[in-house]
Write an enzyme that holds these catalytic residues in place. Structure first.
Site, mmCIF file in Angstrom:
data_model
loop_
_atom_site.group_PDB
_atom_site.id
_atom_site.type_symbol
_atom_site.label_atom_id
_atom_site.label_comp_id
_atom_site.label_asym_id
_atom_site.label_seq_id
_atom_site.Cartn_x
_atom_site.Cartn_y
_atom_site.Cartn_z
ATOM 1 C CB SER A 44 46.473 48.350 27.680
ATOM 2 O OG SER A 44 46.923 49.064 26.533
ATOM 3 C CE LYS A 45 47.904 55.016 32.544
ATOM 4 N NZ LYS A 45 46.855 55.728 33.425
ATOM 5 N NE ARG A 46 50.197 50.104 23.502
ATOM 6 C CZ ARG A 46 49.315 49.306 22.946
ATOM 7 N NH1 ARG A 46 48.791 49.530 21.831
ATOM 8 N NH2 ARG A 46 49.223 47.811 23.330
ATOM 9 C CG ASP A 47 43.208 50.716 24.525
ATOM 10 O OD1 ASP A 47 43.334 50.985 23.504
ATOM 11 O OD2 ASP A 47 43.299 49.540 25.289
ATOM 12 N N GLY A 48 44.071 54.857 26.968
ATOM 13 C CA GLY A 48 43.674 55.856 27.883
ATOM 14 C C GLY A 48 43.617 55.470 29.371
#
Ligand code: GLU
Length: 487
Positions: free
Chosen positions: A252-256
């Site tokens: 997801s966006k959280r992983d970069g």
């Protein structure tokens, strides 16, 4: 038989890494087999689709050098290549299915469907459509039509059938038709659903292999049933595994960054991204880990695509990108680094003097072994540009307390003033001379000079830093250091 494969994104957002991988695997399979790679657009979600997303997807593919032989913007004899331009075609096939009894109109309202759903959930059953409108008489239909209800078209799922999918990655995958429930193939606004339109596209475009993400595996039986109902040959399927983050969760966006163009903006090289995503789920047979697109086109095969999830590891991407940065010419890297240098106001936007261009090239050469992607040049600018060094802190500050430091800096200043030309070679000589003249070990000379000029204990080579800073800035930085710490 000619191999024909396709990448069929829904243009509802930018191209993500997962989509790029699907595109790449299809592209490679086509190249490997001297086949045709098609790019088309599944834009039937009218609310979420946009031309802007479509452009982003195409631009991302072009940036990665994944070229398509047929499809949007390129054309071809099986077009049009956007689903919204193919509605009449779907209409023909819908009529066929309605006439043969494989599909029927359903007039159920949202509320009725929701009630049915809740009732099934309450008894612990899989929510699905139970076929209320399966056997409507023409009279019953007329009543609904008169009441102004707009029907959807549902596919009549046969009972008690095992649907076998011979997946090139997963082997024989079996689904039971009984769990499926009659599904919508055309919505009440006349727009076909994905599972229906994709079949019509794949069959009319003579697609031989459907290579796509594992998330579509559960759609496949629904598609196979439509092929069967229309008496059409089913293509080969290959479902490539999900891409997980290093914690084993969904990317997801959280992983970069997940959008391909985010990587372009950070200064990753397209050949590195291609190399990296090829290894997300495909494994070469040997030890080699670096592959160009052409090499991949030779060695790629579906039987080396793994069933288990791929892991997106940014460290690995950085490692691969660093490799390609080392291989790239300084001119190319300078061009790619330019936006960051301009952004920091180091070089003017637009025209550069020959001297500025040379500075940029030397700067890149000095750091190209140290960076993983080009936006990192921003972290190195302070070594090479400007009149003021960073503050010396902690250990670095300690270095400047050495008793030899005033003598070292004084001699250094003298040598810098005297030097006719400041090049890497002259700086090397000059520093060496200092150790001899002062009778000091290298460390006692180089470290104070380094800290005085940069405020740091570590960093790029002094013989790169000094010529790039230039005489003026070197002298000014020495002054600042003297004023700050030696005054
Ligand atoms: N439009 C689908 C997606 O973007 C593609 C499905 C397919 O390849 O069949 O996931």
């Amino acid at each position: 038989m000619e191999i024909r494969v396709r990448f069929a994104p829904s243009p509802t957002g930018p191209l993500h890494i997962g989509g790029a991988r699907s595109a790449l695997f299809n592209y490679l399979w086509a190249r490997k087999n001297k086949g045709t790679f098609i790019v088309r657009s599944e834009d039937t979600d009218l609310e979420r689709s946009s031309r802007e997303s479509e452009q982003n997807i195409l631009e991302s593919l072009r940036w990665l050098n994944i070229q398509w032989d047929e499809g949007i913007e390129v054309g071809g004899e099986y077009g049009p290549y956007r689903q919204t331009d193919r509605l009449a075609l779907y209409r023909n096939y819908t009529d066929q299915l309605l006439n043969s009894g494989h599909a029927y109109y359903c007039y159920c309202t949202e509320e009725e469907l929701e009630q049915e759903r809740q009732a099934l959930i309450a008894t612990g059953e899989t929510p699905r459509y139970l076929g209320k409108c399966r056997q409507l008489t023409p009279e019953q239909q007329a009543v609904f039509v008169a009441a102004g209800r707009k029907p959807v078209v549902r596919f009549r799922v046969p009972e008690g059938q095992a649907i076998h999918i011979n997946d090139q990655v997963r082997g024989d995958v079996v689904f039971e038709s009984d769990g499926i429930g009659d599904y919508v193939i055309v919505k009440s606004d006349g727009i076909p659903t994905y599972n229906f339109a994709v079949v019509i596209d794949d069959t009319t475009m003579n697609i031989t292999h459907v290579i796509r993400g594992e998330e579509h595996l559960s759609n496949t039986p629904r598609q196979v049933l439509i092929y069967q109902a229309l008496g059409l040959a089913v293509p080969e399927f290959a479902h490539i595994s999900l891409i997980l983050n290093t914690e084993g969760g969904k990317m997801s966006k959280r992983d970069g960054d997940t959008a391909v163009m985010d990587y372009q903006q950070k200064g990753y090289l397209p050949e590195a991204i291609v190399n990296f995503i090829a290894l997300l789920g495909w494994a070469p047979s040997g030890e080699e880990e670096f592959y160009t697109l052409d090499e991949l086109s030779d060695v790629f095969s579906l039987d080396r695509v793994s069933k288990s999830p791929a892991v997106f590891d940014i460290q690995k991407l950085n490692y691969i990108n660093a490799h390609y940065i080392k291989e790239a010419s300084a001119e190319r890297l300078a061009e790619l680094a330019l936006p960051y240098v301009e952004e920091m106001g180091i070089l003017p936007r637009g025209e550069r003097s020959a001297e500025q261009q040379q500075w940029l090239i030397s700067f890149i050469e000095a750091i190209s072994e140290k960076i993983a992607y080009l936006a990192e040049v921003k972290d190195y600018i302070h070594y090479f540009h400007g009149e003021v060094p960073l503050e010396a802190e902690g250990e670095a500050r300690e270095v400047l307390r050495g008793e030899q430091v005033p003598a070292v800096l004084a001699l250094f200043e003298e040598k810098i003033r005297e030097a006719e030309l400041l090049s890497g070679a002259t700086v090397k000589i000059l520093l060496k001379q200092m150790t001899k003249e002062l009778k000091l070990g290298g460390k006692f000379v180089y470290m104070p000079v380094r800290v005085a000029l940069t405020g740091q204990m570590h960093g790029p080579e002094l013989y790169d830093i000094i010529p790039l800073l230039g005489r003026e800035n070197v002298l000014k930085r020495l002054k600042v250091t003297e004023r700050r710490y030696l005054g």
